[in-house]
Design an enzyme around this catalytic site. Structure first.
Site, PDB file in Angstrom:
ATOM      1  N   LYS A 104       0.843  -1.198   0.000  1.00 12.84           N
ATOM      2  CA  LYS A 104       0.000   0.000   0.000  1.00 12.84           C
ATOM      3  C   LYS A 104       0.873   1.241   0.000  1.00 12.84           C
ATOM      4  CE  LYS A 104       0.796   1.281   4.492  1.00 12.84           C
ATOM      5  NZ  LYS A 104       1.669   2.415   4.825  1.00 12.84           N
ATOM      6  N   ASP A 122      -2.696  -1.966   9.852  1.00 10.66           N
ATOM      7  CA  ASP A 122      -2.751  -1.971   8.385  1.00 10.66           C
ATOM      8  C   ASP A 122      -3.220  -3.307   7.806  1.00 10.66           C
ATOM      9  OD1 ASP A 122      -1.735   0.577   8.517  1.00 10.66           O
ATOM     10  OD2 ASP A 122       0.277   0.049   7.833  1.00 10.66           O
TER      11      ASP A 122
HETATM   12  O1  C5P Z   1      -0.798  -1.393  14.514  1.00 16.39           O
HETATM   13  P1  C5P Z   1       0.644  -1.620  14.267  1.00 16.39           P
HETATM   14  O2  C5P Z   1       1.212  -2.737  15.108  1.00 16.39           O
HETATM   15  O3  C5P Z   1       1.001  -1.799  12.833  1.00 16.39           O
HETATM   16  O4  C5P Z   1       1.363  -0.286  14.739  1.00 16.39           O
HETATM   17  C1  C5P Z   1       2.767  -0.211  14.878  1.00 16.39           C
HETATM   18  C2  C5P Z   1       3.113   0.990  15.716  1.00 16.39           C
HETATM   19  O5  C5P Z   1       2.827   2.195  15.004  1.00 16.39           O
HETATM   20  C3  C5P Z   1       2.354   1.121  17.013  1.00 16.39           C
HETATM   21  O6  C5P Z   1       2.980   0.405  18.045  1.00 16.39           O
HETATM   22  C4  C5P Z   1       2.400   2.622  17.260  1.00 16.39           C
HETATM   23  O7  C5P Z   1       3.651   2.997  17.790  1.00 16.39           O
HETATM   24  C5  C5P Z   1       2.329   3.185  15.867  1.00 16.39           C
HETATM   25  N1  C5P Z   1       0.958   3.536  15.469  1.00 16.39           N
HETATM   26  C6  C5P Z   1       0.355   4.655  16.038  1.00 16.39           C
HETATM   27  N2  C5P Z   1      -0.913   4.973  15.660  1.00 16.39           N
HETATM   28  C7  C5P Z   1      -1.586   4.269  14.722  1.00 16.39           C
HETATM   29  C8  C5P Z   1      -0.970   3.149  14.118  1.00 16.39           C
HETATM   30  C9  C5P Z   1       0.301   2.812  14.501  1.00 16.39           C
HETATM   31  O8  C5P Z   1       0.938   5.318  16.887  1.00 16.39           O
HETATM   32  N3  C5P Z   1      -2.806   4.627  14.381  1.00 16.39           N
END
Ligand code: C5P
Length: 306
Positions: free
Chosen positions: A8, A144
Site C-alpha cells: 500500500k 494496516d
Molecule cells: O498497529 P501496528 O502494530 O502496525 O502499529 C505499529 C506501531 O505504530 C504502534 O505500536 C504505534 O507505535 C504506531 N501507530 C500509532 N498509531 C496508529 C498506528 C500505529 O501510533 N494509528
C-alpha cells in the site's frame, strides 16, 4: 494454497493526537498497488514460517523473523483458534514488498496468511469466516492488516483499521524509490510527537481531504498529485535526512506528486500515465538517489487466492 497480496501507499496520512492506548487517531487513505508478496500455506506437522525474496526482487529479507515471531504465524494461530483446528501449516513467504519500508509488507503477509489458512482449513462453499471476519481478526494483528485483506482504495479511521472503500476511477501510475535499511514505525510516530511538542503544536483532529476524494473519483492524476499528504513525512525526513534529496529528485524529474510512503523510508512518485511512469523510473534510476526503483499501478484488489 497461494495468496497474492499487494503493498500500500498512503495517499493521505493525517495523524491526530496520541490516545491513551499509545496509538494515534488517524485519517488514513490507503491505496493498494501492484507490488505483491506471495504466501503459500501447506499442511505440515507443525506451524513453520520461511521467508525469501521473490524471484527478480532485491528485497533484503535478512531482518524478517521466521517462525513464531512473524506476524503471519500469529495470523495462522488466530484463524486456527476461530475454526477450532490445530495450526499445522507451513507458510512460505516470497517478498517483493520492501521490508520496514512504509508499504505495509509485514501486514500484507499477515493478511495473506489469514486468507490462505482460512481457505486451507475451511473449503466449504459458504466459509465460516467471511472476508469481514478476516478483516476483524486482522485488526488485532496490526492497524494496516485489514486493508491488505480489502485492497482497492479505502479511508481508514481509528488506528486506521476501520475502513470505508473509496470511489475511484481508472488507474494511477506510481514509481517507488526504496531505501537501504528500513525505518521503525513506532520510532517514526514517536519522532512525529517529538517534533510537534518541540514546535509547541497541538495535533489537530485530521479530516479527509475533499480535494483528494474528488481527484480519486474523477481519475484526475494531476489533482491527486497535488492533494497527496503525509503527516509522518517530517518525522521520516528528520530520522532519514537523505530522503529529502530523493523527494526533490522525483519532483525535478517530472513527478506530479511526491511523498514518503507511510512511515517510510520508501518514497512514492505519481506519474500522469504509464509512459510518464516509465520515463520517470528511468530518470530516477539514472539519478542514483535510491536503492531500487520499482513501478506499480493502483488500485488493485487485496489478498487473493491464485
Ligand atoms: O498497529 P501496528 O502494530 O502496525 O502499529 C505499529 C506501531 O505504530 C504502534 O505500536 C504505534 O507505535 C504506531 N501507530 C500509532 N498509531 C496508529 C498506528 C500505529 O501510533 N494509528
Amino acid at each position: 494454497m497461494t495468496v497474492r497480496v499487494p503493498a500500500k501507499v498512503n495517499l493521505q496520512l493525517g495523524v491526530g493526537p496520541i490516545r491513551d492506548d499509545g496509538y494515534h487517531d488517524l485519517v488514513n487513505v490507503f491505496h493498494a498497488v501492484s507490488l505483491f508478496d506471495e504466501v503459500t500455506a501447506e499442511p505440515a506437522r507443525e506451524l513453520a514460517v520461511s521467508v525469501q525474496a521473490a524471484p527478480h526482487s532485491r528485497v533484503d529479507v535478512a531482518g524478517v523473523p521466521t517462525g513464531d515471531g512473524n506476524l503471519a504465524a500469529k495470523a495462522a494461530r488466530l484463524v486456527a483458534a476461530r475454526l477450532g483446528v490445530q495450526p499445522r501449516v507451513a507458510l512460505r513467504i516470497r517478498k517483493a514488498i520492501p521490508v520496514a519500508g512504509g508499504m505495509a509488507g509485514g501486514s500484507a503477509d499477515a493478511a495473506a496468511a489469514l486468507v490462505a489458512c482460512a481457505r486451507l482449513w475451511d473449503d466449504r462453499e459458504q466459509p465460516v469466516l467471511s472476508r469481514d471476519d478476516l478483516m476483524e481478526i486482522g485488526a488485532d494483528l496490526g492497524s494496516d492488516v485489514p486493508f491488505a485483506v480489502l485492497g482497492g482504495t479505502a479511508v481508514g479511521v481509528g488506528r486506521g483499521e476501520r475502513l470505508t472503500p473509496a470511489l475511484t476511477r481508472g488507474t494511477f501510475h506510481w514509481v517507488f524509490a526504496t531505501a537501504d535499511g528500513g525505518l521503525s514505525t513506532p520510532a517514526v510516530y514517536g519522532e512525529c510527537d517529538r517534533l510537534r511538542l518541540a514546535a509547541g503544536e497541538t495535533a489537530a483532529w485530521p479530516a479527509v481531504s475533499a480535494e483528494l476524494m474528488t481527484a480519486l473519483a474523477t481519475g484526475d492524476a494531476k489533482g491527486l498529485g497535488g492533494a497527496l499528504s503525509n503527516d509522518l513525512q517530517p518525522a521520516a525526513l528528520s530520522l532519514r535526512p537523505s530522503l529529502r534529496r530523493t523527494i526533490d529528485a522525483g519532483r525535478d524529474l517530472g513527478a506530479i506528486g511526491a511523498l514518503v510512503s507511510g512511515s517510510g523510508p520508501t518514497c512514492a512518485f505519481l506519474a500522469e500515465d504509464a509512459e510518464d511512469a516509465a520515463d520517470l523510473a528511468d530518470a530516477l534510476h539514472g539519478a542514483g538517489v535510491a536503492e531500487q526503483i520499482v513501478r506499480a499501478s493502483g488500485p488493485v484488489p487485496g489478498a487473493t487466492v491464485i
